[in-house]
Write an enzyme that holds these catalytic residues in place. Structure first.
Site, mmCIF file in Angstrom:
data_model
loop_
_atom_site.group_PDB
_atom_site.id
_atom_site.type_symbol
_atom_site.label_atom_id
_atom_site.label_comp_id
_atom_site.label_asym_id
_atom_site.label_seq_id
_atom_site.Cartn_x
_atom_site.Cartn_y
_atom_site.Cartn_z
ATOM 1 N N SER A 115 0.838 -1.210 0.000
ATOM 2 C CA SER A 115 0.000 0.000 0.000
ATOM 3 C C SER A 115 0.867 1.251 0.000
ATOM 4 C CB SER A 115 -0.926 0.004 1.223
ATOM 5 O OG SER A 115 -0.198 -0.254 2.412
ATOM 6 N N GLU B 219 -0.198 -12.550 -1.657
ATOM 7 C CA GLU B 219 -1.633 -12.632 -1.910
ATOM 8 C C GLU B 219 -2.001 -13.907 -2.675
ATOM 9 O OE1 GLU B 219 -2.878 -9.041 -3.936
ATOM 10 O OE2 GLU B 219 -2.125 -7.738 -2.334
ATOM 11 N N GLU C 285 -9.312 -9.623 3.692
ATOM 12 C CA GLU C 285 -9.658 -8.244 3.316
ATOM 13 C C GLU C 285 -11.013 -8.215 2.614
ATOM 14 O OE1 GLU C 285 -6.520 -6.051 1.410
ATOM 15 O OE2 GLU C 285 -7.826 -4.351 0.952
HETATM 16 O O1 KIV Z 1 -0.427 -3.427 1.577
HETATM 17 C C1 KIV Z 1 -1.130 -3.386 2.605
HETATM 18 O O2 KIV Z 1 -1.136 -2.413 3.362
HETATM 19 C C2 KIV Z 1 -1.951 -4.544 2.901
HETATM 20 C C3 KIV Z 1 -2.942 -4.435 4.022
HETATM 21 C C4 KIV Z 1 -4.086 -3.608 3.616
HETATM 22 C C5 KIV Z 1 -3.350 -5.765 4.511
HETATM 23 O O3 KIV Z 1 -1.830 -5.545 2.252
#
Ligand code: KIV
Length: 275
Positions: A45, A115, A182
């Site tokens: 993220s 993932e 999620e």
């Molecule tokens: O990249 C991220 O921050 C995540 C979380 C939202 C679980 O994968």
């Protein structure tokens, strides 16, 4: 002492809920660590909240390692999870192993996250066999955003719910130490939590997961592009920061900053010799 994987599994057994937060830099990691957050995710993220990409897809392994190193310098107690970016574990077992290894060897993380479910279990097994703990991630998986049609709940139909459960069991059998869920409907997240022996960590997946995870920028109110439904702003730091910046500008303009206290002094007689 650093939080261990067995401690997290123990917490699930004891029914003790725990929190995970993202961090991408030294200062934030240090603060979160001092506050006692047991698990820090260097999430991909960061592509959106730190680097301004419109998804996590452009994030590279080098960008992830750069930020993981900074977090590892700041967090001495939390278990650090490095998020494997898009295309770093899809091409082959060898690539997956090499890239996972970089998070520990160069980044200073203690584990990695990737993932997917059944489709990634072969890679997961090999990474774990190399001594690298793996966290799974099911439900809405942002690296597949184009396939999934954007952020939306996963597991609402009988077929999708059964697939999610199969994926969770497959990850558990492959040896993951925890699974992020999620945007999974809360009753389904609860069922998965009951069915697997490893902790589930929810984000938009109800209160019955063993742990919860949030993106630090959402939690602190620092990201203004959008506020996801699954987020709660515990502060509005963006407003606080903007006020501080405008106050600074105003004081510089008015000559109110800096004051004498902000600069070094010197023996004025030395200056007299120069005049
Ligand atoms: O990249 C991220 O921050 C995540 C979380 C939202 C679980 O994968």
């Amino acid at each position: 002492m650093r939080v261990t994987i067995s401690r997290l599994i123990e917490m699930k057994k004891q029914g003790e809920k725990f929190s995970m937060l993202t961090a991408y830099d030294y200062s934030t990691a240090r603060l979160i660590d001092e506050a006692g957050i047991p698990v820090i995710l260097v999430g991909d993220s960061l592509g959106m909240v730190m680097l301004g990409y419109d998804s996590t897809i452009p994030v590279t392994i080098d960008e992830m390692i750069h930020h993981t190193k900074a977090v590892a310098r700041g967090a001495k107690n939390a278990l650090i999870v490095g998020d494997m970016p898009f295309m770093t574990y899809h091409t082959s077992v060898e690539d997956a192993l090499r890239n996972a290894g970089r998070f520990l060897q160069e980044g200073g993380a203690q584990s990695v996250k990737l993932e997917g479910g059944v489709a990634v279990t072969e890679k997961v097994r090999h990474i774990i066999a190399a001594g690298i703990p793996v966290m799974g991630h099911l439900g809405y998986t942002p690296q597949s955003t184009h396939q999934l049609g954007g952020p939306k709940a996963v597991g609402k139909s009988a077929e999708a719910a059964a697939q999610l459960l199969r994926d969770a069991k497959a990850l558990e059998e492959a040896g993951v130490f925890a699974i992020v869920l999620e945007l999974v409907p809360a009753p389904l997240a609860r069922l998965v939590t009951e069915k697997v022996s490893v902790p589930t960590i929810g984000i938009g997946a109800g209160k019955d997961c063993d742990g919860q995870v949030q993106v630090i920028h959402d939690l602190l109110g620092m990201f203004s592009d959008f506020v996801p439904k699954h987020a709660k702003q515990y502060a509005r730091l963006r407003d606080t920061m903007k006020t501080a910046v405008t106050d600074y500008m105003a004081e510089v303009k008015a000559g109110a900053f800096p004051t004498a206290a902000n600069s070094p002094t010197m023996d004025e007689s030395i200056l007299d010799q120069l005049k």
